[in-house]
Design a protein around this motif. Structure first.
Motif, PDB file in Angstrom:
ATOM      1  N   LYS A  97       0.825  -1.200   0.000  1.00 49.42           N
ATOM      2  CA  LYS A  97       0.000   0.000   0.000  1.00 49.42           C
ATOM      3  C   LYS A  97       0.864   1.258   0.000  1.00 49.42           C
ATOM      4  N   LEU A  98       1.996   1.214   0.705  1.00 47.33           N
ATOM      5  CA  LEU A  98       2.912   2.353   0.689  1.00 47.33           C
ATOM      6  C   LEU A  98       3.489   2.553  -0.711  1.00 47.33           C
ATOM      7  N   LEU A  99       3.804   1.448  -1.386  1.00 43.98           N
ATOM      8  CA  LEU A  99       4.348   1.534  -2.742  1.00 43.98           C
ATOM      9  C   LEU A  99       3.347   2.184  -3.691  1.00 43.98           C
ATOM     10  N   VAL A 100       2.102   1.775  -3.596  1.00 45.28           N
ATOM     11  CA  VAL A 100       1.062   2.351  -4.460  1.00 45.28           C
ATOM     12  C   VAL A 100       0.853   3.829  -4.143  1.00 45.28           C
ATOM     13  N   ALA A 101       0.773   4.153  -2.850  1.00 36.78           N
ATOM     14  CA  ALA A 101       0.546   5.550  -2.451  1.00 36.78           C
ATOM     15  C   ALA A 101       1.697   6.444  -2.894  1.00 36.78           C
ATOM     16  N   THR A 102       2.923   5.984  -2.682  1.00 38.56           N
ATOM     17  CA  THR A 102       4.091   6.773  -3.078  1.00 38.56           C
ATOM     18  C   THR A 102       4.151   6.941  -4.588  1.00 38.56           C
ATOM     19  N   GLY A 103       3.922   5.845  -5.306  1.00 41.00           N
ATOM     20  CA  GLY A 103       3.980   5.912  -6.758  1.00 41.00           C
ATOM     21  C   GLY A 103       2.926   6.833  -7.337  1.00 41.00           C
ATOM     22  N   ALA A 104       1.694   6.731  -6.848  1.00 41.73           N
ATOM     23  CA  ALA A 104       0.610   7.569  -7.362  1.00 41.73           C
ATOM     24  C   ALA A 104       0.872   9.044  -7.054  1.00 41.73           C
ATOM     25  N   THR A 105       1.334   9.325  -5.837  1.00 41.01           N
ATOM     26  CA  THR A 105       1.623  10.710  -5.454  1.00 41.01           C
ATOM     27  C   THR A 105       2.795  11.268  -6.254  1.00 41.01           C
ATOM     28  N   ALA A 106       3.844  10.453  -6.404  1.00 43.31           N
ATOM     29  CA  ALA A 106       5.032  10.908  -7.125  1.00 43.31           C
ATOM     30  C   ALA A 106       4.715  11.228  -8.585  1.00 43.31           C
ATOM     31  N   VAL A 107       3.975  10.348  -9.236  1.00 37.39           N
ATOM     32  CA  VAL A 107       3.635  10.584 -10.642  1.00 37.39           C
ATOM     33  C   VAL A 107       2.748  11.812 -10.784  1.00 37.39           C
ATOM     34  N   THR A 108       1.760  11.924  -9.898  1.00 34.72           N
ATOM     35  CA  THR A 108       0.819  13.042  -9.975  1.00 34.72           C
ATOM     36  C   THR A 108       1.506  14.387  -9.800  1.00 34.72           C
ATOM     37  N   MET A 109       2.534  14.446  -8.945  1.00 34.99           N
ATOM     38  CA  MET A 109       3.164  15.727  -8.655  1.00 34.99           C
ATOM     39  C   MET A 109       4.519  15.929  -9.340  1.00 34.99           C
ATOM     40  N   ALA A 110       5.288  14.866  -9.540  1.00 32.78           N
ATOM     41  CA  ALA A 110       6.618  15.026 -10.126  1.00 32.78           C
ATOM     42  C   ALA A 110       6.541  15.502 -11.578  1.00 32.78           C
ATOM     43  N   VAL A 111       5.581  14.990 -12.328  1.00 28.61           N
ATOM     44  CA  VAL A 111       5.461  15.376 -13.743  1.00 28.61           C
ATOM     45  C   VAL A 111       5.154  16.867 -13.905  1.00 28.61           C
ATOM     46  N   VAL A 129      13.632  19.504  -8.664  1.00 28.52           N
ATOM     47  CA  VAL A 129      12.310  19.541  -8.036  1.00 28.52           C
ATOM     48  C   VAL A 129      11.586  18.205  -8.202  1.00 28.52           C
ATOM     49  N   THR A 130      11.914  17.475  -9.263  1.00 30.23           N
ATOM     50  CA  THR A 130      11.313  16.152  -9.459  1.00 30.23           C
ATOM     51  C   THR A 130      11.799  15.170  -8.409  1.00 30.23           C
ATOM     52  N   VAL A 131      13.116  15.135  -8.196  1.00 31.81           N
ATOM     53  CA  VAL A 131      13.685  14.250  -7.174  1.00 31.81           C
ATOM     54  C   VAL A 131      13.142  14.603  -5.794  1.00 31.81           C
ATOM     55  N   ALA A 132      13.082  15.888  -5.508  1.00 32.69           N
ATOM     56  CA  ALA A 132      12.563  16.339  -4.217  1.00 32.69           C
ATOM     57  C   ALA A 132      11.109  15.930  -4.040  1.00 32.69           C
ATOM     58  N   SER A 180       9.259  19.344   9.536  1.00 38.20           N
ATOM     59  CA  SER A 180       8.449  19.730   8.390  1.00 38.20           C
ATOM     60  C   SER A 180       8.960  19.034   7.129  1.00 38.20           C
ATOM     61  N   ILE A 181       8.175  18.131   6.575  1.00 38.54           N
ATOM     62  CA  ILE A 181       8.561  17.449   5.342  1.00 38.54           C
ATOM     63  C   ILE A 181       8.696  18.458   4.209  1.00 38.54           C
ATOM     64  N   HIS A 182       7.865  19.473   4.221  1.00 40.89           N
ATOM     65  CA  HIS A 182       7.951  20.539   3.217  1.00 40.89           C
ATOM     66  C   HIS A 182       9.352  21.134   3.175  1.00 40.89           C
ATOM     67  N   GLN A 183       9.921  21.420   4.328  1.00 38.43           N
ATOM     68  CA  GLN A 183      11.253  22.002   4.385  1.00 38.43           C
ATOM     69  C   GLN A 183      12.328  21.028   3.919  1.00 38.43           C
ATOM     70  N   TYR A 184      12.136  19.738   4.182  1.00 45.03           N
ATOM     71  CA  TYR A 184      13.107  18.745   3.700  1.00 45.03           C
ATOM     72  C   TYR A 184      13.131  18.730   2.174  1.00 45.03           C
ATOM     73  N   HIS A 191      19.687  21.956  -2.863  1.00 46.27           N
ATOM     74  CA  HIS A 191      21.050  21.429  -2.889  1.00 46.27           C
ATOM     75  C   HIS A 191      21.391  20.859  -4.265  1.00 46.27           C
ATOM     76  N   ILE A 192      20.457  20.185  -4.901  1.00 48.02           N
ATOM     77  CA  ILE A 192      20.718  19.586  -6.214  1.00 48.02           C
ATOM     78  C   ILE A 192      20.929  20.667  -7.272  1.00 48.02           C
ATOM     79  N   ALA A 193      20.095  21.697  -7.219  1.00 49.83           N
ATOM     80  CA  ALA A 193      20.205  22.783  -8.199  1.00 49.83           C
ATOM     81  C   ALA A 193      20.088  24.120  -7.481  1.00 49.83           C
ATOM     82  N   PRO A 194      21.169  24.589  -6.878  1.00 50.97           N
ATOM     83  CA  PRO A 194      21.130  25.856  -6.143  1.00 50.97           C
ATOM     84  C   PRO A 194      20.720  27.024  -7.048  1.00 50.97           C
ATOM     85  N   SER A 195      19.759  27.795  -6.571  1.00 49.91           N
ATOM     86  CA  SER A 195      19.320  28.971  -7.321  1.00 49.91           C
ATOM     87  C   SER A 195      18.569  29.885  -6.373  1.00 49.91           C
TER      88      SER A 195
END
Length: 234
Positions: A97-111, A129-132, A180-184, A191-195
């Motif tokens: 269930k964690l795999l499905v939840a993570t995958g669905a959330t990641a696809v919905t927001m990373a794209v 921002v995709t990795v984050a 705060s997960i938002h801050q992480y 860090h990946i792309a400083p700007s």
């Protein structure tokens, strides 16, 4: 575990609540396209769309809807009993269930965030921002999946965490940023792309360690809670 994941995904995407997810990524891309077409400099809008709206609102809200949907609905309607009666280790049920939840959330927001990253800056920033977003999807999903095993009102508690802890107290109490997960997520992308478009307010080691703690401890405690539900049912 693959069978549980398939059933979970089929049930999740078959629910009307999944339609709620569509406006958020569309809104993010639409706003970016509008201001870009208007010739507005990215320094004036990228932070608001990527950080405030994308990382601060859309990502956790999508994770909350999906994370509580993969398990909370089964607990509410009683179908979780059928899962618990199967000869499956509880860790496999939770991990699926964690795999499905993570995958669905990641696809919905990373794209959409990748697309907005390209519009705002360059490929490196878009990948950052995709990795984050993927890291955030995992941490949020583990947290909200855990809430589904602890309370019959996980959505309300999750909204409290997002709106009160991360978005309200996070503006006034510097100590709240540590949890705060938002801050992480912002720190990892920065860090990946400083700007100047994103500014991390916690260190990278803290962001990585705490993201892992949210993901691992949330998952382990959810497994423990599922085992308790199983024992109670027996």
């Amino acid at each position: 575990m693959s069978t549980v994941a398939y059933i979970t995904a089929r049930g999740l995407f078959g629910r009307r609540r999944m339609l709620i997810l569509l406006p958020l990524p569309i809104l993010i891309i639409g706003l970016a396209l509008i201001v870009h077409a208007a010739g507005v400099d990215p320094s004036q809008w990228a932070t608001a769309i990527v950080d405030t709206l994308g990382f601060g609102v859309a990502l956790p809200i999508v994770a909350l809807i999906v994370g509580t949907g993969v398990l909370g609905s089964e607990i509410d309607d009683g179908t979780i009993v059928h899962v618990l009666t199967k000869p499956l280790p509880r860790r496999e049920v939770v991990l699926a269930k964690l795999l499905v939840a993570t995958g669905a959330t990641a696809v919905t927001m990373a794209v959409p965030l990748f697309i907005v990253g390209l519009i705002a800056s360059n490929l490196k920033f878009a990948l950052a921002v995709t990795v984050a977003a993927v890291v955030g999807a995992l941490a949020y999903s583990a947290l909200f999946l855990l809430l589904s095993t602890l309370s019959r009102r996980p959505v309300l508690i999750g909204l409290g965490y997002i709106l009160v802890w991360e978005n309200l107290l996070g503006r006034f109490l510097s100590g709240s940023k540590v949890l705060s997960i938002h801050q992480y997520v912002v720190a990892i992308a920065d860090h990946i792309a400083p700007s100047a478009l994103l500014t991390g307010k916690v260190s990278l080691p803290l962001a990585i360690i705490m993201s892992a703690i949210f993901a691992v401890l949330g998952t382990l405690y959810a497994i423990n809670r599922m085992s308790s539900l199983s024992m109670a049912g027996e």
